[in-house]
Design a protein around this motif. Structure first.
Motif, PDB file in Angstrom:
ATOM      1  N   GLU A   1       0.863  -1.174   0.000  1.00  0.00           N
ATOM      2  CA  GLU A   1       0.000   0.000   0.000  1.00  0.00           C
ATOM      3  C   GLU A   1       0.904   1.230   0.000  1.00  0.00           C
ATOM      4  O   GLU A   1       2.124   1.115   0.160  1.00  0.00           O
ATOM      5  CB  GLU A   1      -0.887  -0.005   1.253  1.00  0.00           C
ATOM      6  CG  GLU A   1      -1.847  -1.178   1.315  1.00  0.00           C
ATOM      7  CD  GLU A   1      -2.537  -1.307   2.674  1.00  0.00           C
ATOM      8  OE1 GLU A   1      -3.725  -1.663   2.691  1.00  0.00           O
ATOM      9  OE2 GLU A   1      -1.867  -1.059   3.706  1.00  0.00           O
TER      10      GLU A   1
ATOM     11  N   GLU B   1      -9.972  -6.871   2.044  1.00  0.00           N
ATOM     12  CA  GLU B   1     -10.324  -5.459   2.016  1.00  0.00           C
ATOM     13  C   GLU B   1      -9.118  -4.553   1.764  1.00  0.00           C
ATOM     14  O   GLU B   1      -9.247  -3.332   1.777  1.00  0.00           O
ATOM     15  CB  GLU B   1     -10.982  -5.056   3.340  1.00  0.00           C
ATOM     16  CG  GLU B   1     -12.215  -5.878   3.700  1.00  0.00           C
ATOM     17  CD  GLU B   1     -13.287  -5.779   2.632  1.00  0.00           C
ATOM     18  OE1 GLU B   1     -13.510  -4.651   2.117  1.00  0.00           O
ATOM     19  OE2 GLU B   1     -13.894  -6.818   2.298  1.00  0.00           O
ATOM     20  N   ARG B   2      -7.934  -5.145   1.543  1.00  0.00           N
ATOM     21  CA  ARG B   2      -6.731  -4.332   1.374  1.00  0.00           C
ATOM     22  C   ARG B   2      -5.903  -4.843   0.189  1.00  0.00           C
ATOM     23  O   ARG B   2      -6.039  -5.988  -0.227  1.00  0.00           O
ATOM     24  CB  ARG B   2      -5.887  -4.353   2.659  1.00  0.00           C
ATOM     25  CG  ARG B   2      -6.591  -3.796   3.866  1.00  0.00           C
ATOM     26  CD  ARG B   2      -5.757  -3.954   5.135  1.00  0.00           C
ATOM     27  NE  ARG B   2      -4.541  -3.146   5.110  1.00  0.00           N
ATOM     28  CZ  ARG B   2      -3.659  -3.108   6.111  1.00  0.00           C
ATOM     29  NH1 ARG B   2      -3.850  -3.863   7.202  1.00  0.00           N
ATOM     30  NH2 ARG B   2      -2.586  -2.342   6.025  1.00  0.00           N
TER      31      ARG B   2
ATOM     32  N   SER C   1      -6.233  -2.328  -9.773  1.00  0.00           N
ATOM     33  CA  SER C   1      -6.778  -1.129  -9.128  1.00  0.00           C
ATOM     34  C   SER C   1      -5.692  -0.114  -8.786  1.00  0.00           C
ATOM     35  O   SER C   1      -5.997   0.936  -8.214  1.00  0.00           O
ATOM     36  CB  SER C   1      -7.533  -1.515  -7.853  1.00  0.00           C
ATOM     37  OG  SER C   1      -6.653  -2.074  -6.891  1.00  0.00           O
TER      38      SER C   1
ATOM     39  N   ASN D   1      -4.499   4.690  -2.098  1.00  0.00           N
ATOM     40  CA  ASN D   1      -4.839   3.377  -1.568  1.00  0.00           C
ATOM     41  C   ASN D   1      -5.568   2.581  -2.647  1.00  0.00           C
ATOM     42  O   ASN D   1      -6.628   2.996  -3.121  1.00  0.00           O
ATOM     43  CB  ASN D   1      -5.729   3.521  -0.332  1.00  0.00           C
ATOM     44  CG  ASN D   1      -5.982   2.196   0.355  1.00  0.00           C
ATOM     45  OD1 ASN D   1      -6.403   1.227  -0.263  1.00  0.00           O
ATOM     46  ND2 ASN D   1      -5.738   2.147   1.654  1.00  0.00           N
TER      47      ASN D   1
ATOM     48  N   ALA E   1      -7.310  -0.034  -2.569  1.00  0.00           N
ATOM     49  CA  ALA E   1      -8.597  -0.620  -2.196  1.00  0.00           C
ATOM     50  C   ALA E   1      -9.684   0.438  -2.084  1.00  0.00           C
ATOM     51  O   ALA E   1     -10.837   0.192  -2.449  1.00  0.00           O
ATOM     52  CB  ALA E   1      -8.467  -1.374  -0.875  1.00  0.00           C
ATOM     53  N   THR E   2      -9.335   1.614  -1.590  1.00  0.00           N
ATOM     54  CA  THR E   2     -10.342   2.658  -1.365  1.00  0.00           C
ATOM     55  C   THR E   2     -10.262   3.808  -2.357  1.00  0.00           C
ATOM     56  O   THR E   2     -11.225   4.558  -2.518  1.00  0.00           O
ATOM     57  CB  THR E   2     -10.195   3.228   0.055  1.00  0.00           C
ATOM     58  OG1 THR E   2      -8.886   3.788   0.219  1.00  0.00           O
ATOM     59  CG2 THR E   2     -10.417   2.133   1.098  1.00  0.00           C
ATOM     60  N   GLU E   3      -9.116   3.970  -3.018  1.00  0.00           N
ATOM     61  CA  GLU E   3      -8.941   5.053  -3.988  1.00  0.00           C
ATOM     62  C   GLU E   3      -8.483   4.516  -5.339  1.00  0.00           C
ATOM     63  O   GLU E   3      -7.924   5.255  -6.150  1.00  0.00           O
ATOM     64  CB  GLU E   3      -7.893   6.052  -3.487  1.00  0.00           C
ATOM     65  CG  GLU E   3      -8.186   6.652  -2.124  1.00  0.00           C
ATOM     66  CD  GLU E   3      -7.016   7.473  -1.616  1.00  0.00           C
ATOM     67  OE1 GLU E   3      -7.056   8.708  -1.787  1.00  0.00           O
ATOM     68  OE2 GLU E   3      -6.064   6.875  -1.073  1.00  0.00           O
TER      69      GLU E   3
END
Length: 796
Positions: free
Chosen positions: A61, A222-223, A267, A274, A276-278
């Motif tokens: 990450e 989730e990561r 991704s 990030n 996973a989230t971005e």
């Protein structure tokens, strides 16, 4: 970015890798790539294995936390110990300034094509080829039903990998499957397989002993970086049947021609986002890519791919002479083996190796901000050697030595963009690990997240873990790119990065006996023997540190002068350079590597970092500093010629800069030393550094940097340049007494084409990209030419 060198001519010589049996090992397989996606093709007849990679698929990450806050507070202790010549305890204390390891480049998965008939008993006339003039691989053989052909290419314009299978008589019976070593799931619908998975959010290198082997990779749904792969099999209407199964497989039954399209998107959305989230909407993007590619015919996909690829590859041609037909007709691996074992003359193989380096760079370096890694693009291991990362004490930079000279400046861009990322994390590293709030730096390793801290987790051997000159080294690529392109817009945009690297270097220097040195420092991966017998790495005033600092400061000063800016900065550089510890010649006539004239633990050590000023730097030369050049030559003599692949590639260039054509060619032949696949267990196995059967570099194991170093070395033998001059045939070996080359690039924005005979230039054409003046040195003469923008002149 500026217009780039273009001098496309028809390539001469043999530009095909050829084999007469399927690959059993990775080091025999053929690699293709579009700069982001890559495939390793084995050419099997019963089961075809195609390993898949995506250059943005890494563990980890964004690198936003400091592993060792306040590490710089250990500096006074280390410096005091060194001042007292207590090297043993300085070595221990130096580990306090270490952070975390890099993350790991990951394999995407494997596509297998399992044929349903018992064809393996009826195979004849087998052929496996890679045509690097078109970037197309082919497997062909006869079976009881006729001729089977598989063609493979990786298209950059369409961002997919294409495989066409043809059996014109009875058609193809085969099952397609996708598997991955990463957590994933796969399903199939109609004629399409869809797989989705994710990489670990954190990993440790294989050599780190602080965690059990089964905890090297830490997963969390989730990561981490996600991926989606789509594989579609497209057959002509009415030509057999393609259907799917709940197991996630696609079956081909009776189709005489099938086009298999492979698309993948991760991704990854930038070094500081990030995943996973971005992250990118990878599912939408891969679907769009597949739909676009599937609308095209195979012929359209192939034409678009070849046109795009040849825009780059076709710029340079090289002819070093003809190989005897009895040798040239043999498979490439047998040619390589005979070249090694019988010392056969094979100029076409030597030219092929050069052009193969250009092929590899086009194939693995076209993703913005994500340069070619330790294995370029092609990795099959979930825990690869050295994490398949970016090793910045030579390997990352060596990947790009040929980018400008071999007329592939666009392929330099991923590294140049990556430097901007490094400068941001590197500013934090400079502050937290080295106690300076000016500039940025880079340690021994980095990764897709642009980590810059010194590695080791306070347990790493300081000979490699505690080095901090990566920023000084990698930043020189900014000035080099400008010298070849004369792109003032690029220089203005990237000058702050070059200045930042120089500022760190100046702030890192300390004074000893009235001269500036570094302390602490190491000479990458090498060790000294102290007078008391202690073998260590931590010391002060090492030559490699000062060589890289000099080159960085000289580059930054010239950039500031070119842009007519920062007069105070220029004066500060001048004052610093004047007070730096000068080079010194050791008792053996060698260029001294350590502050004290100590012996190396390994006199034949693979690294020659203290020769940086000779190559890839420019401040040591046979004409400006002849004494130092002779000391460099003596250093190489002591080191000998048995070393690893990438080191051999470096030595080709060093000897070329010394104008030593005999040794430059001797070492080039050593680079083409045949090495067996790593897992080959036969009695005739050959180990060491050199070249594998598929022409990939053997460190060993596989590291791609030797391919690129060797490619650059050929041009250094044929042409060298600086800001004001171009020297032709400076290190031309007797074995290449006659030949021709077109489209190679020189500093100042010039492109050169020439023929030579009896080691003398017979025809010479020079083109200027931006307009300018240079002095040509050839045939014992010098001639100054002044050209306008895009003007070409026939010098002779």
């Amino acid at each position: 970015m500026s217009m780039l060198c273009t001098n496309a001519q028809e390539n001469t010589g043999n530009l095909v890798l050829r084999y007469d049996s399927p690959a059993e090992h990775f080091e025999e397989a053929l690699v293709i790539g579009n700069g982001t996606m890559g495939a390793t093709v084995y050419g099997g007849t019963r089961i075809e294995k195609i390993s898949l990679n995506d250059i943005t698929l890494w563990t980890g990450e964004p690198d936003k936390e400091v592993t060792t806050p306040g590490a710089y507070k250990a500096l006074p202790e280390i410096r005091a110990l060194l001042e007292k010549e207590d090297y043993r305890n300085a070595e221990k204390a130096n580990r306090k300034i270490q952070g975390h390891f890099s993350q790991t480049y990951q394999p995407l998965g494997q596509l297998t094509i399992e044929y349903g008939d018992n064809r393996s008993k009826d195979i004849s006339d087998y052929s496996r080829r890679l045509d690097i003039s078109r970037a197309v691989a082919t497997t062909q053989y006869k079976n009881r039903d006729g001729i089977h052909t598989s063609e493979y290419f990786a298209s950059a314009p369409d961002s997919v990998i294409i495989i066409r299978l043809t059996e014109p008589v009875n058609g193809i019976k085969a099952t397609l499957r996708f598997t991955s070593q990463l957590p994933y799931s796969a399903s199939a619908t109609g004629n399409e397989i869809t797989a989705e998975g994710h990489a670990a959010y954190h990993s440790y290198p294989s050599y780190y002993k602080g965690v059990p082997a089964n905890e090297k990779h830490l997963y969390d749904p989730e990561r981490g970086i996600r991926f989606r792969t789509i594989i579609k099999a497209v057959a002509a209407k009415g030509d057999g049947e393609v259907k799917s199964y709940p197991s996630g497989e696609v079956q081909i039954d009776g189709c005489r021609e099938v086009t298999v399209i492979v698309a993948n998107v991760t991704s990854f959305n930038g070094f500081d986002k990030n995943p996973a989230t971005e992250g990118r909407d990878y599912r939408k993007l891969v679907k769009k890519r597949m739909e676009r590619a599937a609308r095209k015919t195979y012929e359209e996909l192939l034409h678009t791919h070849i046109y795009d690829y040849q825009r780059f590859f076709g710029r340079v041609s090289l002819d070093l002479g003809r190989t005897a037909d009895s040798i040239a007709s043999l498979p490439t691996d047998r040619q390589l083996r005979l070249y090694t074992e019988q010392n056969q003359r094979n100029p076409e193989l030597e030219a092929l190796y050069f052009q193969y380096g250009r092929y590899l760079l086009i194939s693995c370096s076209r993703t913005e901000g994500v340069p070619a890694n330790l294995q370029g693009l092609w990795n099959e291991r979930i825990t690869p050697p050295w994490s398949c990362n970016y090793t910045s004490n030579i390997n990352l930079e060596e990947n790009y030595w040929a980018a400008e000279t071999a007329n592939l400046s666009e392929m330099h861009r991923p590294l140049l963009g990556f430097i901007s990322n490094l400068s941001k994390t590197g500013a934090v590293t400079a502050r937290e690990y080295y106690g300076t709030d000016k500039g940025w730096c880079l340690g021994h390793n980095t990764d897709i997240w642009a980590m810059t801290c010194p590695v080791g987790l306070r347990t790493g051997d300081t000979s490699w873990a505690s080095w901090n000159m990566g920023g000084a080294w990698v930043s020189t690529h900014i000035w080099e790119h400008y010298l070849f392109t004369r792109d003032l817009g690029f220089l203005k945009q990237n000058y702050p990065l070059l200045r930042g690297a120089a500022e760190f270097c100046m702030n890192w220097l300390i004074e000893k006996d009235g001269q500036f040195i570094t302390s602490p420092g190491t000479s990458p991966e090498n060790k000294y023997i102290a007078p008391d017998g202690f073998i260590g790495a931590t010391s002060y005033g090492n030559t490699s540190d000062l060589a890289m600092t000099r080159e960085c400061l000289l580059n930054a000063r010239e950039a500031a002068r070119t842009l007519a800016t920062d007069k105070d900065f220029i004066r500060n550089i001048d004052r610093t350079l004047a007070r730096m510890l000068p080079y010194r010649i050791g008792k053996k006539g060698n260029l001294q590597e350590w502050y004290h004239d100590w012996d190396d633990q390994d006199p034949q050590h693979r690294h020659q970092s203290h020769l940086f000023g000779l190559y890839p730097g420019h401040h040591i030369s046979t004409y400006a500093t002849p004494d130092l050049a002779r000391a460099c030559a003596r250093t190489l003599e002591i080191k000998g010629d048995k070393t690893t692949g990438w080191s051999t590639g470096w030595r080709v260039n060093l000897y070329a800069r010394l104008k030593d054509s005999k040794n430059a060619y001797h070492i080039y032949r050593k680079l083409l030393n045949y090495i067996s696949p790593d897992n080959y267990k036969g009695k005739d196995a050959r180990r060491g550094g050199g070249t594998y059967p598929n022409l990939l570099d053997a460190h060993s194991p596989f590291q791609i940097d030797g391919n690129f170093g060797g490619c650059a070395g050929v041009i250094e033998m044929l042409m060298q340049s600086d800001t004001n001059s171009i020297t032709l045939l400076p290190a031309l070996p007797d074995e290449w007494a006659e030949g021709k080359v077109s489209g190679i690039c020189a500093r100042g924005g010039f492109t050169v084409s020439m023929t030579w005979k009896d080691k003398a230039v017979k025809s010479l054409t020079v083109t200027s990209r931006q307009g300018g003046t240079t002095t040509l040195h050839f045939n014992g003469k010098r001639k100054t030419v002044r050209l306008k923008k895009n003007q070409t002149v026939n010098v002779m």
